[in-house]
Design a protein around this motif. Structure first.
Motif, PDB file in Angstrom:
ATOM      1  N   ASN A 173       0.825  -1.211   0.000  1.00  0.00           N
ATOM      2  CA  ASN A 173       0.000   0.000   0.000  1.00  0.00           C
ATOM      3  C   ASN A 173       0.859   1.260   0.000  1.00  0.00           C
ATOM      4  O   ASN A 173       0.513   2.270  -0.617  1.00  0.00           O
ATOM      5  CB  ASN A 173      -0.924   0.010   1.219  1.00  0.00           C
ATOM      6  N   ALA A 174       1.971   1.220   0.709  1.00  0.00           N
ATOM      7  CA  ALA A 174       2.824   2.412   0.841  1.00  0.00           C
ATOM      8  C   ALA A 174       3.485   2.806  -0.473  1.00  0.00           C
ATOM      9  O   ALA A 174       3.859   3.974  -0.653  1.00  0.00           O
ATOM     10  CB  ALA A 174       3.890   2.175   1.904  1.00  0.00           C
ATOM     11  N   VAL A 175       3.624   1.874  -1.374  1.00  0.00           N
ATOM     12  CA  VAL A 175       4.271   2.180  -2.655  1.00  0.00           C
ATOM     13  C   VAL A 175       3.549   3.316  -3.369  1.00  0.00           C
ATOM     14  O   VAL A 175       4.178   4.173  -4.006  1.00  0.00           O
ATOM     15  CB  VAL A 175       4.323   0.914  -3.538  1.00  0.00           C
ATOM     16  N   ALA A 176       2.220   3.354  -3.235  1.00  0.00           N
ATOM     17  CA  ALA A 176       1.427   4.377  -3.928  1.00  0.00           C
ATOM     18  C   ALA A 176       1.223   5.636  -3.089  1.00  0.00           C
ATOM     19  O   ALA A 176       0.494   6.538  -3.508  1.00  0.00           O
ATOM     20  CB  ALA A 176       0.064   3.796  -4.312  1.00  0.00           C
ATOM     21  N   ASN A 177       1.846   5.697  -1.916  1.00  0.00           N
ATOM     22  CA  ASN A 177       1.652   6.848  -1.034  1.00  0.00           C
ATOM     23  C   ASN A 177       2.916   7.712  -1.009  1.00  0.00           C
ATOM     24  O   ASN A 177       3.924   7.332  -0.415  1.00  0.00           O
ATOM     25  CB  ASN A 177       1.333   6.377   0.390  1.00  0.00           C
ATOM     26  N   PRO A 178       2.875   8.885  -1.639  1.00  0.00           N
ATOM     27  CA  PRO A 178       4.084   9.718  -1.681  1.00  0.00           C
ATOM     28  C   PRO A 178       4.531  10.211  -0.313  1.00  0.00           C
ATOM     29  O   PRO A 178       5.651  10.704  -0.175  1.00  0.00           O
ATOM     30  CB  PRO A 178       3.669  10.884  -2.583  1.00  0.00           C
ATOM     31  N   ARG A 179       3.681  10.092   0.701  1.00  0.00           N
ATOM     32  CA  ARG A 179       4.071  10.515   2.047  1.00  0.00           C
ATOM     33  C   ARG A 179       4.818   9.417   2.804  1.00  0.00           C
ATOM     34  O   ARG A 179       5.339   9.672   3.898  1.00  0.00           O
ATOM     35  CB  ARG A 179       2.821  10.889   2.854  1.00  0.00           C
ATOM     36  N   ALA A 180       4.834   8.203   2.307  1.00  0.00           N
ATOM     37  CA  ALA A 180       5.309   7.056   3.088  1.00  0.00           C
ATOM     38  C   ALA A 180       6.819   7.036   3.253  1.00  0.00           C
ATOM     39  O   ALA A 180       7.574   7.446   2.371  1.00  0.00           O
ATOM     40  CB  ALA A 180       4.841   5.761   2.435  1.00  0.00           C
ATOM     41  N   LEU A 322      -8.102  -1.632   4.617  1.00  0.00           N
ATOM     42  CA  LEU A 322      -7.326  -1.301   5.811  1.00  0.00           C
ATOM     43  C   LEU A 322      -5.992  -0.662   5.457  1.00  0.00           C
ATOM     44  O   LEU A 322      -5.228  -1.178   4.641  1.00  0.00           O
ATOM     45  CB  LEU A 322      -7.073  -2.550   6.650  1.00  0.00           C
ATOM     46  N   SER A 323      -5.713   0.476   6.110  1.00  0.00           N
ATOM     47  CA  SER A 323      -4.408   1.134   6.072  1.00  0.00           C
ATOM     48  C   SER A 323      -3.888   1.309   4.640  1.00  0.00           C
ATOM     49  O   SER A 323      -2.797   0.831   4.295  1.00  0.00           O
ATOM     50  CB  SER A 323      -3.415   0.360   6.948  1.00  0.00           C
ATOM     51  N   THR A 324      -4.655   2.027   3.849  1.00  0.00           N
ATOM     52  CA  THR A 324      -4.257   2.305   2.466  1.00  0.00           C
ATOM     53  C   THR A 324      -3.011   3.185   2.399  1.00  0.00           C
ATOM     54  O   THR A 324      -2.356   3.268   1.365  1.00  0.00           O
ATOM     55  CB  THR A 324      -5.399   2.987   1.708  1.00  0.00           C
ATOM     56  N   SER A 325      -2.667   3.845   3.491  1.00  0.00           N
ATOM     57  CA  SER A 325      -1.467   4.689   3.535  1.00  0.00           C
ATOM     58  C   SER A 325      -0.184   3.870   3.592  1.00  0.00           C
ATOM     59  O   SER A 325       0.896   4.379   3.314  1.00  0.00           O
ATOM     60  CB  SER A 325      -1.498   5.585   4.774  1.00  0.00           C
ATOM     61  N   GLY A 326      -0.327   2.600   3.972  1.00  0.00           N
ATOM     62  CA  GLY A 326       0.835   1.781   4.300  1.00  0.00           C
ATOM     63  C   GLY A 326       0.942   1.545   5.801  1.00  0.00           C
ATOM     64  O   GLY A 326       1.786   0.778   6.264  1.00  0.00           O
ATOM     65  N   GLY A 327       0.048   2.252   6.539  1.00  0.00           N
ATOM     66  CA  GLY A 327       0.021   2.051   7.989  1.00  0.00           C
ATOM     67  C   GLY A 327       1.284   2.551   8.668  1.00  0.00           C
ATOM     68  O   GLY A 327       2.203   3.083   8.046  1.00  0.00           O
TER      69      GLY A 327
END
Length: 387
Positions: A173-180, A322-327
């Motif tokens: 999930n974190a791969v697609a989150n530029p904030r991760a 659940l936790s689409t941000s990468g958690g």
């Protein structure tokens, strides 16, 4: 009474940075207020989630960050609740607006964890234990959560491989989150082959040490209507504590979190089946399993299936993502900012502003669950709805 809305959000970069705590906060506020009036023309109070002064030898974060945002003479204070500090700051902002006492409040969180190194972070986090009953024995956060994981694996059909799948899902999930913090995938074998930190938990079962800040502007509906951009309604809040010492608890059930999420659902007038997206506190992989059950998103004893495709899960699971941000596991876990980082992710999901690869189509209802101490020593849950 005034219905509180999340009107704007922002974060700093997450990870190991050279920025100080105040610089991290500055980056989050600049993003949150982009295109908005000057904070001094809007914000009436500030709450700062922050776990420990030991990282930067700094207290008075309320005053410090209010000054840094150009806010003089407003009430500003630090809120402490270990990893739940950010959600506690958000809750205070929400309750200020809901009561009608204020129309616009800034909830923010910051932690400069790498300033203390691994040893410093371990010591700071251990201050959240019951000193007399457990802390003086030299236990650490991983060893405490390992007790929960051992009991969970004993009481359910879950295996270490099942816990590893949770880490794999959240890294994906974190791969697609530029904030991760960690935008890279891992596989199950990588997790299982990583070194034990405290058996059965391995390195990849544990959230990282993270520098970061997050900011959320909470306003009344009237103020939100005057600001550019979309706003999301804070429909329900639940907060509560459990025994601080794990020795006093059932290790395989986070009953405090169940009570708190139930209150948030009732206040919002929704059920677990209505929740489209949920940011779940996964400081350790077993946490996501326990909280999915506590929040009614998974049947009892089957929360470990959170990484499986829906058609492979037990009956009773909801369709919640659940936790689409990468958690915490892969987005990062800057302790005092974590609860607000969850709010940032759900705000973006509900307003359709998440990056296309992680956007959940048609999401209208989101849940945040943020815990502090070991598991649910303190838990805060928010339900957000985009009407």
């Amino acid at each position: 009474m005034s219905e509180p809305h999340v009107a704007a959000v922002g974060t700093s970069p997450f990870g190991h940075t050279d920025l100080t705590g105040r610089d991290l906060f500055g980056a989050a506020v600049v993003e949150a207020f982009e295109g908005l009036p000057d904070p001094a023309d809007v914000v009436e109070a500030v709450y700062v989630g922050n776990q420990s002064e030991s990282y930067e030898r700094q207290i008075m974060y309320g005053t410090l960050l209010a000054e840094w945002a150009g806010l003089r003479h407003v009430p500003a204070e630090r809120v402490e609740g270990c990893a739940a500090a950010g959600a506690m700051a958000l809750r205070h902002a929400v309750e200020d607006v809901r009561s009608g006492r204020r129309d616009a409040v800034l909830a923010c969180g910051v932690e400069k964890m790498t300033a203390g190194g691994t040893a410093g972070a371990t010591t700071a986090l251990s201050a959240a234990f019951d000193r007399a009953l457990e802390g003086r024995s030299g236990v650490t956060a991983p060893s405490q959560y390992a007790l929960l994981a051992k009991r969970y694996l004993h009481d359910t059909e879950a295996t270490e491989r099942d816990l590893a799948r949770i880490a794999v899902k959240n890294h994906a999930n974190a791969v697609a989150n530029p904030r991760a913090q960690f935008r890279r995938e891992v596989d199950v074998e990588t997790v299982l082959d990583s070194a034990y930190v405290a058996p059965p938990l391995k390195l990849f079962d544990c959230a990282p040490i993270t520098d970061g800040a997050a900011a959320v502007l909470v306003t009344s509906e009237d103020v939100a209507a005057t600001l550019p951009g979309d706003a999301v309604r804070v429909a329900g809040v639940g907060a509560g504590t459990n025994n601080i010492a794990v020795a006093e608890r059932n290790l395989a059930v986070v009953e405090g979190a169940r009570e708190v999420t139930t209150r948030a659902y009732e206040a919002a007038g929704v059920s677990p089946a209505d929740v489209d997206v949920a940011e779940v506190h996964d400081a350790f992989t077993v946490s996501e399993a326990l909280l999915a059950e506590a929040a009614g998103l998974a049947p009892r004893g089957r929360g470990y299936e959170s990484a499986l495709p829906p058609d492979e899960r037990a009956e009773g699971w909801t369709a919640t993502r659940l936790s689409t941000s990468g958690g915490l596991k892969a987005r990062g876990h800057p302790i005092g900012a974590t609860g607000l980082a969850q709010a940032v992710e759900v705000y973006e999901q509900l307003t359709g502003t998440a990056t296309p690869d992680r956007q959940v189509d048609g999401a209208t209802t989101g849940l945040l669950i943020n815990e502090g101490g070991v598991a649910d020593a303190v838990t805060v849950a928010h339900v957000l709805i985009h009407d």
